[in-house]
Structures are given as structure tokens and as C-alpha cells.
Design a protein around this motif. Structure first.
Motif, PDB file in Angstrom:
ATOM      1  N   GLU A  70       0.852  -1.204   0.000  1.00  0.00           N
ATOM      2  CA  GLU A  70       0.000   0.000   0.000  1.00  0.00           C
ATOM      3  C   GLU A  70       0.880   1.244   0.000  1.00  0.00           C
ATOM      4  O   GLU A  70       1.950   1.275   0.615  1.00  0.00           O
ATOM      5  CB  GLU A  70      -0.890  -0.006   1.234  1.00  0.00           C
ATOM      6  N   THR A  71       0.400   2.289  -0.700  1.00  0.00           N
ATOM      7  CA  THR A  71       1.054   3.594  -0.700  1.00  0.00           C
ATOM      8  C   THR A  71       0.118   4.604  -0.074  1.00  0.00           C
ATOM      9  O   THR A  71      -1.046   4.707  -0.468  1.00  0.00           O
ATOM     10  CB  THR A  71       1.421   4.036  -2.126  1.00  0.00           C
ATOM     11  N   PHE A  72       0.610   5.342   0.920  1.00  0.00           N
ATOM     12  CA  PHE A  72      -0.173   6.356   1.607  1.00  0.00           C
ATOM     13  C   PHE A  72       0.439   7.720   1.348  1.00  0.00           C
ATOM     14  O   PHE A  72       1.661   7.864   1.254  1.00  0.00           O
ATOM     15  CB  PHE A  72      -0.195   6.101   3.115  1.00  0.00           C
ATOM     16  N   GLY A  73      -0.422   8.753   1.274  1.00  0.00           N
ATOM     17  CA  GLY A  73       0.139  10.088   1.157  1.00  0.00           C
ATOM     18  C   GLY A  73      -0.789  11.081   0.503  1.00  0.00           C
ATOM     19  O   GLY A  73      -1.973  10.826   0.282  1.00  0.00           O
ATOM     20  N   ARG A  74      -0.212  12.237   0.189  1.00  0.00           N
ATOM     21  CA  ARG A  74      -0.936  13.313  -0.450  1.00  0.00           C
ATOM     22  C   ARG A  74       0.072  14.191  -1.177  1.00  0.00           C
ATOM     23  O   ARG A  74       1.270  14.187  -0.872  1.00  0.00           O
ATOM     24  CB  ARG A  74      -1.732  14.132   0.579  1.00  0.00           C
ATOM     25  N   ALA A  75      -0.415  14.967  -2.155  1.00  0.00           N
ATOM     26  CA  ALA A  75       0.486  15.815  -2.935  1.00  0.00           C
ATOM     27  C   ALA A  75      -0.295  16.977  -3.525  1.00  0.00           C
ATOM     28  O   ALA A  75      -1.503  16.872  -3.779  1.00  0.00           O
ATOM     29  CB  ALA A  75       1.158  15.010  -4.044  1.00  0.00           C
ATOM     30  N   LEU A  76       0.394  18.072  -3.749  1.00  0.00           N
ATOM     31  CA  LEU A  76      -0.203  19.245  -4.374  1.00  0.00           C
ATOM     32  C   LEU A  76       0.848  19.962  -5.208  1.00  0.00           C
ATOM     33  O   LEU A  76       1.981  20.154  -4.765  1.00  0.00           O
ATOM     34  CB  LEU A  76      -0.735  20.220  -3.317  1.00  0.00           C
ATOM     35  N   LEU A  77       0.479  20.332  -6.426  1.00  0.00           N
ATOM     36  CA  LEU A  77       1.281  21.211  -7.260  1.00  0.00           C
ATOM     37  C   LEU A  77       0.354  22.270  -7.819  1.00  0.00           C
ATOM     38  O   LEU A  77      -0.616  21.952  -8.515  1.00  0.00           O
ATOM     39  CB  LEU A  77       1.944  20.438  -8.396  1.00  0.00           C
ATOM     40  N   SER A  78       0.588  23.526  -7.495  1.00  0.00           N
ATOM     41  CA  SER A  78      -0.248  24.610  -7.995  1.00  0.00           C
ATOM     42  C   SER A  78       0.646  25.750  -8.448  1.00  0.00           C
ATOM     43  O   SER A  78       1.734  25.962  -7.910  1.00  0.00           O
ATOM     44  CB  SER A  78      -1.227  25.102  -6.920  1.00  0.00           C
ATOM     45  N   GLY A  79       0.176  26.478  -9.454  1.00  0.00           N
ATOM     46  CA  GLY A  79       0.987  27.569  -9.963  1.00  0.00           C
ATOM     47  C   GLY A  79       0.168  28.600 -10.704  1.00  0.00           C
ATOM     48  O   GLY A  79      -0.929  28.317 -11.201  1.00  0.00           O
ATOM     49  N   THR A  80       0.707  29.807 -10.781  1.00  0.00           N
ATOM     50  CA  THR A  80       0.123  30.912 -11.543  1.00  0.00           C
ATOM     51  C   THR A  80       1.228  31.564 -12.364  1.00  0.00           C
ATOM     52  O   THR A  80       2.300  31.883 -11.827  1.00  0.00           O
ATOM     53  CB  THR A  80      -0.506  31.956 -10.604  1.00  0.00           C
ATOM     54  N   TYR A  81       0.977  31.745 -13.656  1.00  0.00           N
ATOM     55  CA  TYR A  81       1.952  32.375 -14.535  1.00  0.00           C
ATOM     56  C   TYR A  81       1.338  33.626 -15.155  1.00  0.00           C
ATOM     57  O   TYR A  81       0.250  33.568 -15.742  1.00  0.00           O
ATOM     58  CB  TYR A  81       2.406  31.418 -15.635  1.00  0.00           C
ATOM     59  N   ASP A  82       2.040  34.757 -15.013  1.00  0.00           N
ATOM     60  CA  ASP A  82       1.564  36.031 -15.556  1.00  0.00           C
ATOM     61  C   ASP A  82       2.061  36.206 -16.993  1.00  0.00           C
ATOM     62  O   ASP A  82       3.239  36.500 -17.222  1.00  0.00           O
ATOM     63  CB  ASP A  82       2.073  37.200 -14.708  1.00  0.00           C
ATOM     64  N   PHE A  83       1.174  36.005 -17.955  1.00  0.00           N
ATOM     65  CA  PHE A  83       1.536  36.284 -19.341  1.00  0.00           C
ATOM     66  C   PHE A  83       1.636  37.791 -19.574  1.00  0.00           C
ATOM     67  O   PHE A  83       2.524  38.261 -20.275  1.00  0.00           O
ATOM     68  CB  PHE A  83       0.507  35.652 -20.282  1.00  0.00           C
ATOM     69  N   VAL A  84       0.702  38.535 -18.991  1.00  0.00           N
ATOM     70  CA  VAL A  84       0.752  40.001 -18.995  1.00  0.00           C
ATOM     71  C   VAL A  84       0.611  40.423 -17.534  1.00  0.00           C
ATOM     72  O   VAL A  84      -0.496  40.387 -16.995  1.00  0.00           O
ATOM     73  CB  VAL A  84      -0.374  40.617 -19.845  1.00  0.00           C
ATOM     74  N   PRO A  85       1.708  40.793 -16.876  1.00  0.00           N
ATOM     75  CA  PRO A  85       1.646  41.094 -15.438  1.00  0.00           C
ATOM     76  C   PRO A  85       0.535  42.077 -15.100  1.00  0.00           C
ATOM     77  O   PRO A  85       0.330  43.074 -15.795  1.00  0.00           O
ATOM     78  CB  PRO A  85       3.031  41.681 -15.152  1.00  0.00           C
ATOM     79  N   ASP A  86      -0.204  41.741 -14.044  1.00  0.00           N
ATOM     80  CA  ASP A  86      -1.301  42.555 -13.510  1.00  0.00           C
ATOM     81  C   ASP A  86      -2.542  42.565 -14.394  1.00  0.00           C
ATOM     82  O   ASP A  86      -3.532  43.220 -14.052  1.00  0.00           O
ATOM     83  CB  ASP A  86      -0.861  44.010 -13.268  1.00  0.00           C
TER      84      ASP A  86
END
Length: 449
Positions: free
Chosen positions: A94-110
């Protein structure tokens, strides 16, 4: 994995990797830990006393934590996985665990950015039994979408978020997806402060099982909002009205999303969170940071993966000094399904931990929790206590050893899931950094199942 699953996964990972490749090393940090060792449990299936079975297991795992908070790319990564091979037991690996990958990329800042996230978590396949080998279900949530911002006049501006979310369950046919958007009109009252009004519309579709189409619903919201970010206080709020309408059900009521963090002294900070809403395809990790170093409630209720009104809350304190850290928190989950037969589910937890650095090479952690859960539809409830200790010693900056012991006891009302268990493990550890300087100073708590 379906073709749709693979396409969305590829989209999310490619969008995040665009910025990862461009990230400046001094502003980024990804610390990792690799572990290998042995664990023991005197009740591996967490079963009542007549059915107890002890087991020794070989374990290997990895943890990752880090991110980047400034620049064109902002991202967060967290992972904690342990794989167990049971050497003298009938339990399957058995494998136990959790994971998260999140991101935001600004193509045109603001003005124009793109968001993407992959969230992996686990819950019980049988809700009336404790999590244990053979009673684990994987839940993967993928999400992506743009954010557009524009200035209207003076300090007035607008923000539009679009999103697509998809939740996959490994053992149940309640996969679902959400397509929707949120519009905010606001006024800036300072460099980091904003208030105004907003609204959102979401369409939720269930994609498996004989009753899937009967669960589809549309959610609409209208609210006032405010964001305040100061030197010692961060506060955000959405207050308004929400409704959810399906083929044979409906619900309406107040909407509330609140989050407050306050630094009360150089060593002590507090947090308060509350949400009252009709959730969509999000995994529902309450209001806490869903990375492994964060906290909050994991929604383990498949009964209420259906359309529901959910109330989540937390209150606690964090203390941190050079050699000592401590935290204590109260967490609550209360959700009521809009499908009458699925009933009402509540979960409450009190947990605390203390970490002390004894020498530059040695440190220890004590932790404890008490929780109780109630499923009205099944007329079942239980309470559980857990306590343990971890001792970590560093042979070098990168190599060390972790020793952990833990005791758990569960008292169930009306079903055969009461148990007690003693478990522990010894793990060799190697730590390093993928980006920037190695900042890992704590071994964390290895998952023991």
C-alpha cells in the motif's frame, strides 16, 4: 487513467512547467527528503481485538515542499508519500500520502495570468471503518483556468476568473467536473487592500454511476468582498447569498468565506477561518494550506460528495522561536447533503504539537489529537484519540535518522470498527534541495500505516 484525464493532467503540468523553467534560483526553493526503513504495527488492519493482526513492513518514501511567492511565476509544491511492503501479513502493498502542485503564470503582469493545480489526496473507501491497508481510496483533482484584470477608472477595477475542475475517485463512480467563472468589481483602498462586489456561476456534472445525471446541479452566488493585507494582519472575506439547483432538489442560503491571520507578537500568531457554501468539484480541504506542511480537515465523506451545503471552520495558534515551535488548533466540518437519503455528516478535531531542538543535530516532536465523527444516514458515530513522538538526529547536513512511535484508539457507536493500535518505525533520511539553497531543518513526521 482516461484520455481526458491525461489531457487535462498534461495541460496543468505544462502550464506550471513554463514558469518553473524560467524561475530564478535565488527566489525559488524546493526541499526534498528521501526515506527508507522499517515499521511495525500490532494491529495492521485497525480491526477489533478478535481480528487483530500484527505486521512488520519495509517502507520507502519521499517528501517535497517549497515554492516561489514572487515574480511572474508563483508556485507551490508539496508531497508526502510512503510505500509499505508488508513482510509477515496478509495485507497487500500500500502507498499512503498526499500531494499538491499549484501555480500561476503572468503572461501580462497585472492583467492576464493562467492558473493550474493538481491535488492528490486519500480517503476511506468504507467510511465506517478507519483508514488502513485495503481501505484507501485515491482522489485526484485537476483544475485550470485564466484570470483577467482590468482598470475601469480611478481606483476602480475588475477581475474575471474562469475555471475548469475535474475530480477523479479511484474506487467510486462519483467523478465530477465543474465549469464556471467569477466576476469581481472592486475599489483599491491601498497597495494590498481591496473591496467590492462579485458573483459567480458554476455548472457541476457527475460523470459515473447509474444516478449521475440526477446529481447534476448549477450553483450561483452574489457577494460583497474585502481583502486587507497589512504588516501584521491578513484578512479576506466574501459574504453574500448562494443557491444550488438540480433536477429534483434545490438549496439556498447565506454564503460566507472568511480568513484571518494575525501576528500577535514576534513569536505568536493566530488564525481563524470559516466557510459556508455549496462546494463544487474541489476536494474540500477546508480553509487551510493543503500542502503537507499545512493543516485543516480532509473531507473523508464520500456520502457527501453529492450536492451539499458544507460548513468548515478552524481556530488556532502557532508559536515559533529559535529552538521551539508549537501549534494548537480546533477544526470542524459540517455538511448536509441536498439528497435527503444521504443525510448529515460532521467531523470535529482538536490537535496540538510541540517541537524542540535539543542540539544542532537532535530534535524531537510530541503530537496528539482527539476527533469525533457522525454519519446520520448510517446512524453511526465514533471518537478517536491519537498521540505520538518523533526523535530526529542528523549525522550530517543531509543524512539523518527518524524514530517514531504512535498510539491510536477508536471507540465506535453502533458498528464493528472500534480498535486500538500501537505502531512505530525507524527511517534513514536523506535531505537536499532541487532549487536554491538547502533550507531543510526539520525531518517532518514520516507517515506510518
Amino acid at each position: 487513467m482516461t484520455k481526458t484525464h491525461a489531457r487535462v493532467l498534461a495541460m496543468c503540468t505544462s502550464l506550471i512547467s513554463i514558469g518553473l523553467q524560467a524561475a530564478d534560483q535565488p527566489e525559488s526553493a524546493l526541499d526534498y527528503t528521501l526515506r527508507a526503513g522499517f515499521a511495525y504495527s500490532d494491529n495492521i488492519f485497525r480491526a477489533p481485538s478478535p481480528l487483530q493482526e500484527d505486521s512488520t513492513s519495509a517502507a520507502i518514501g519521499a517528501a517535497l515542499h517549497g515554492g516561489r511567492e514572487t515574480g511572474r511565476l508563483r508556485y507551490k509544491a508539496g508531497l508526502d508519500l510512503m510505500h509499505y511492503e508488508y513482510l509477515n501479513s496478509s495485507a497487500d502493498p500500500e502507498t499512503f500520502g498526499r500531494a499538491l502542485l499549484s501555480g500561476t503564470y503572468d503572461f501580462v503582469p497585472d492583467h492576464f495570468s493562467w492558473n493550474a493545480a493538481i491535488d492528490f489526496d486519500q480517503q476511506r473507501g468504507d467510511l465506517l471503518q478507519p483508514i488502513a491497508p485495503g481501505n484507501v481510496e485515491n482522489v485526484t483533482t485537476l483544475s485550470t483556468g485564466p484570470t483577467l484584470r482590468g482598470e475601469l477608472f480611478g481606483a476602480m477595477d475588475t477581475e474575471l476568473d474562469g475555471h475548469y475542475e475535474r475530480a477523479y475517485y479511484s474506487g467510486n463512480s462519483v467523478d465530477n467536473q465543474t465549469v464556471g467563472g467569477k466576476l469581481k468589481l472592486g475599489r483599491r483602498s491601498g497597495p494590498k487592500s481591496r473591496f467590492g462586489l462579485g458573483g459567480s456561476i458554476d455548472d457541476v456534472s457527475y460523470l459515473g454511476g447509474p444516478l449521475s445525471s440526477a446529481l447534476d446541479f448549477q450553483r450561483s452566488e452574489a457577494f460583497l468582498y474585502g481583502d486587507l493585507n497589512g504588516a501584521r494582519t491578513d484578512f479576506s472575506a466574501e459574504l453574500g447569498y448562494s443557491q444550488a439547483d438540480g433536477e429534483s432538489f434545490s438549496g439556498e442560503g447565506p454564503l460566507a468565506r472568511l480568513r484571518l491571520e494575525r501576528k500577535m507578537s514576534p513569536d505568536l500568531s493566530g488564525f481563524l477561518g470559516f466557510r459556508l457554501e455549496y462546494p463544487t468539484s474541489q476536494q474540500g480541504l477546508s480553509v487551510s494550506d493543503p500542502t503537507p506542511s499545512g493543516g485543516g480537515i480532509v473531507n473523508t465523506s464520500l456520502v457527501t460528495s453529492s450536492p451539499r451545503q458544507a460548513q468548515t471552520g478552524e481556530l488556532g495558534f502557532n508559536y515559533s522561536r529559535t529552538r521551539s515551535q508549537a501549534s494548537i488548533g480546533i477544526y470542524r466540518l459540517d455538511e448536509k447533503s441536498l439528497i435527503a437519503a444521504l443525510g448529515h455528516h460532521t467531523y470535529d478535531e482538536l490537535r496540538a504539537s510541540v517541537t524542540r531542538t535539543f542540539t544542532p543535530l537532535a530534535r524531537g516532536t510530541l503530537y496528539a489529537s482527539y476527533s469525533k465523527e457522525d454519519f446520520s444516514a448510517a446512524a453511526q458515530k465514533y471518537d478517536e484519540v491519537r498521540g505520538g513522538a518523533v526523535f530526529a538526529y542528523d549525522f550530517t547536513r543531509s543524512v539523518g535518522i527518524d524514530v517514531r512511535i504512535e498510539y491510536q484508539e477508536r471507540n465506535a457507536d453502533g458498528n464493528n470498527s472500534s480498535y486500538n493500535e500501537f505502531n512505530g518505525g525507524v527511517f534513514l533520511r536523506y535531505s537536499g534541495s532541487l532549487l536554491g539553497r538547502n533550507t531543510a531543518t526539520s525531518s517532518g513526521i514520516p507517515l506510518v500505516r
